[in-house]
Design a protein around this motif. Structure first.
Motif, PDB file in Angstrom:
ATOM      1  N   GLN A 178       0.557  -1.340  -0.149  1.00 35.95           N
ATOM      2  CA  GLN A 178      -0.022   0.130  -0.162  1.00 35.95           C
ATOM      3  C   GLN A 178       0.760   1.291  -0.116  1.00 35.95           C
ATOM      4  OE1 GLN A 178      -2.539  -0.423   3.467  1.00 35.95           O
ATOM      5  NE2 GLN A 178      -4.034  -1.764   2.331  1.00 35.95           N
ATOM      6  N   GLY A 179       2.081   1.117   0.507  1.00 36.66           N
ATOM      7  CA  GLY A 179       2.956   2.223   0.483  1.00 36.66           C
ATOM      8  C   GLY A 179       3.578   2.875  -0.934  1.00 36.66           C
ATOM      9  N   LYS A 180       3.205   2.171  -1.932  1.00 37.42           N
ATOM     10  CA  LYS A 180       3.555   2.348  -3.325  1.00 37.42           C
ATOM     11  C   LYS A 180       4.860   3.233  -3.424  1.00 37.42           C
ATOM     12  CE  LYS A 180       1.089   2.003  -6.195  1.00 37.42           C
ATOM     13  NZ  LYS A 180      -0.152   2.551  -6.887  1.00 37.42           N
ATOM     14  N   GLY A 200       9.275  16.849  -7.153  1.00 32.21           N
ATOM     15  CA  GLY A 200       8.329  18.047  -7.505  1.00 32.21           C
ATOM     16  C   GLY A 200       7.128  18.080  -6.698  1.00 32.21           C
ATOM     17  N   ASP A 201       6.830  17.257  -5.693  1.00 30.08           N
ATOM     18  CA  ASP A 201       5.657  17.268  -4.802  1.00 30.08           C
ATOM     19  C   ASP A 201       6.294  17.914  -3.587  1.00 30.08           C
ATOM     20  OD1 ASP A 201       3.218  16.977  -3.690  1.00 30.08           O
ATOM     21  OD2 ASP A 201       3.500  14.964  -3.689  1.00 30.08           O
ATOM     22  N   VAL A 202       5.110  18.447  -2.822  1.00 32.10           N
ATOM     23  CA  VAL A 202       5.542  18.934  -1.351  1.00 32.10           C
ATOM     24  C   VAL A 202       6.394  17.996  -0.735  1.00 32.10           C
ATOM     25  CG1 VAL A 202       3.424  20.468  -1.368  1.00 32.10           C
ATOM     26  CG2 VAL A 202       3.363  18.244  -0.204  1.00 32.10           C
ATOM     27  N   ASN A 205       5.684  11.533   4.098  1.00 31.59           N
ATOM     28  CA  ASN A 205       6.693  11.756   5.280  1.00 31.59           C
ATOM     29  C   ASN A 205       8.199  11.971   5.113  1.00 31.59           C
ATOM     30  OD1 ASN A 205       7.057  12.415   7.964  1.00 31.59           O
ATOM     31  ND2 ASN A 205       7.198  10.302   8.680  1.00 31.59           N
ATOM     32  N   ARG A 206       8.215  12.382   3.623  1.00 29.00           N
ATOM     33  CA  ARG A 206       9.694  12.293   3.179  1.00 29.00           C
ATOM     34  C   ARG A 206      10.663  13.199   3.777  1.00 29.00           C
ATOM     35  NH1 ARG A 206       6.885  11.761  -2.145  1.00 29.00           N
ATOM     36  NH2 ARG A 206       7.609  10.080  -3.148  1.00 29.00           N
ATOM     37  N   ASP A 207       9.935  14.557   4.227  1.00 24.34           N
ATOM     38  CA  ASP A 207      10.813  15.239   4.926  1.00 24.34           C
ATOM     39  C   ASP A 207      11.208  14.878   6.209  1.00 24.34           C
ATOM     40  OD1 ASP A 207       8.185  15.298   5.754  1.00 24.34           O
ATOM     41  OD2 ASP A 207       8.092  17.678   5.973  1.00 24.34           O
TER      42      ASP A 207
HETATM   43  C1  GP9 Z   1       3.963  11.658  -4.443  1.00 21.84           C
HETATM   44  C2  GP9 Z   1       4.390  10.626  -5.312  1.00 21.84           C
HETATM   45  C3  GP9 Z   1       3.290   9.500  -5.770  1.00 21.84           C
HETATM   46  O1  GP9 Z   1       4.935  12.648  -3.963  1.00 21.84           O
HETATM   47  O2  GP9 Z   1       5.614  10.110  -5.036  1.00 21.84           O
HETATM   48  O3  GP9 Z   1       3.208   8.531  -4.938  1.00 21.84           O
HETATM   49  P1  GP9 Z   1       2.256   7.265  -5.266  1.00 21.84           P
HETATM   50  O4  GP9 Z   1       1.096   7.587  -5.324  1.00 21.84           O
HETATM   51  O5  GP9 Z   1       2.896   6.586  -6.558  1.00 21.84           O
HETATM   52  O6  GP9 Z   1       2.855   6.147  -4.119  1.00 21.84           O
END
Ligand code: GP9
Ligand code: MN
Length: 428
Positions: A79-81, A130-132, A137-139
């Motif tokens: 689920q964490g893709k 390019g996302d926030v 929780n990347r930051d």
């Molecule tokens: C969002 C991007 C998408 O910042 O990395 O994540 P996903 O939906 O593919 O897990």
């Protein structure tokens, strides 16, 4: 507890492989790029629509004589893709059975991640996206993993039509990223996460350069269009690197994080693959994603070993000449000759060159169901594989949910001090 860790270590030590001397240390001291192809699947490699290649530039890179490519490499996310892919790639630990390990444990846990290892060997480490910064929780997580810099959306010039879906369009994102990359002290480790080839595969008209497919499934048919855009973005990026003089002294690792077309679209998948219908085995094979390593002087070619995202970190460590005889990792170097080729999916299914198990069905490598045809010896073999898979996933979950690495003193590794990293940028 510490005791759990000791047991896990025993098993990990038993499964350690020896590096391939033909490749060991070949990338030592080189810059490293991890180029993340969002939702990009292996079937797109050399794929044609109406006789036209969808991704000619990625194909060219795939077939380059200095590219080592893997054509039986599977995504293993849950689920964490994306976040699961990142967790596996840089820690050789699986995502969780549900939710995202980065979201739940990224800030609090102790990690012994690849960026931190390189940080401690004199590398500059940076991630670009390019996302926030807070997404997945990347930051917080990136600090735990030893990233000195995280260039998230705040660092990029943005206008209204610069964005689509989750964030900046890849071409705009990459063009600006290069300005930062050029300033990084070398050697550096840079992770570049693209975004535009993401469900629901929308693209503004001026960036469309190939017709949609015609399966009639609206969410599937745009996929080739955003994949084409990703392909062009990738080519532009490679050209920036060449211009900046970074192409020749860098190891460029390119991978797809997970499927773009989910199993809910069986009919469309069958059409795209030119089949009447798809079986569970076909769908498992559809989980292949590209994994390629480009480095000048590297012996390239297409390697057929079965592996997955969990195996990336040990592979890269061997190429970088970093000793991994004591690491707590669940993958194995893809280049090692004595590795196991059983690839676990997060739900406990698995694939391997001989047998694959999906649900309760056992398939041979022709995709035929063989449950009733197996000799008792063969059945035992499959059971053994299943045990291996279950135990690997289980160990991984224990390591993450129990924060077991806090008990582990990895030789030559200094515990990461998160407080030394700040990713702040004043927002205009
Ligand atoms: C969002 C991007 C998408 O910042 O990395 O994540 P996903 O939906 O593919 O897990
Ligand atoms: Mn993703």
């Amino acid at each position: 507890s510490k005791k759990d860790l000791d047991e896990i270590l025993k098993k990990i030590n038993k499964n350690r492989t020896s590096p391939n001397i033909e490749y060991y240390g070949k990338a030592k001291g080189k810059n490293v790029f991890i180029f993340h192809l969002e939702s990009f699947q292996q079937f797109m490699i050399d794929y044609k629509v109406n006789g036209e290649e969808v991704t000619p530039n990625i194909n060219k890179f795939y077939h380059d004589s200095n590219t080592l490519a893997f054509d039986n490499f599977f995504n293993q996310v849950g689920q964490g893709k994306t976040s699961d892919a990142e967790t596996m790639l840089e820690n050789s630990l699986y995502g969780l059975p549900s939710g995202s390990a980065m979201t739940s444990y990224g800030a609090g846990n102790t990690f012994q991640a690849l960026p931190a290892m390189l940080d401690q060997r004199g590398y500059t480490t940076a991630a670009f996206h390019g996302d926030v910064g807070s997404f997945w929780n990347r930051d917080n997580t990136y600090k735990s993993w030893g990233y000195q810099y995280f260039f998230s959306k705040d660092y990029y010039k943005s206008k209204k039509d610069y964005n689509i879906g989750y964030g900046l369009k890849d071409k705009i994102f990459l063009k600006q990223s290069v300005k930062y990359i050029e300033q990084l002290p070398q050697p550096f480790y840079a992770k570049i996460i693209t975004l535009t080839n993401h469900y629901p595969y929308e693209l503004d008209k001026k960036n469309q350069s190939i017709a949609k497919t015609t399966t009639g499934d609206a969410t599937v048919d745009g996929y080739v269009q955003t994949a084409r855009y990703l392909d062009q973005s990738f080519e532009e990026f490679i050209n920036y690197l060449k211009k900046a003089g970074l192409y020749d002294n860098s190891m460029i690792v390119v991978y797809g994080d997970h499927y773009g077309i989910s199993n809910n679209h069986k009919k469309a998948i069958a059409q795209l693959l030119g089949k009447k219908k798809v079986t569970s085995y076909d769908l498992a094979m559809f989980q292949k994603v590209p994994f390629m390593i480009h480095l000048n002087g590297l012996k390239g070619g297409i390697n057929h070993t079965y592996g997955g995202e969990i195996d990336v970190m040990p592979t890269l460590m061997d190429l970088l000449g970093i000793k991994d005889t004591g690491t707590v990792q669940l993958g194995q170097d893809l280049l090692s000759n004595n590795r196991s080729q059983t690839v676990a999916f997060r739900n406990g299914d698995f694939v391997s060159p001989v047998y694959s198990k999906i649900g309760s069905k056992v398939y041979n490598n022709n995709g035929e169901v063989v449950n009733s045809k197996l000799t008792s010896k063969e059945s035992k073999e499959v059971e053994k594989q299943q045990d291996e898979v279950d135990s690997e996933l289980n160990m991984s979950d224990k390591i993450i949910t129990g924060d077991l690495l806090r008990f582990y003193n990895l030789e030559g590794f200094k515990k990461v001090d998160k407080s030394q990293y700040t990713y702040k940028k004043s927002v205009a």
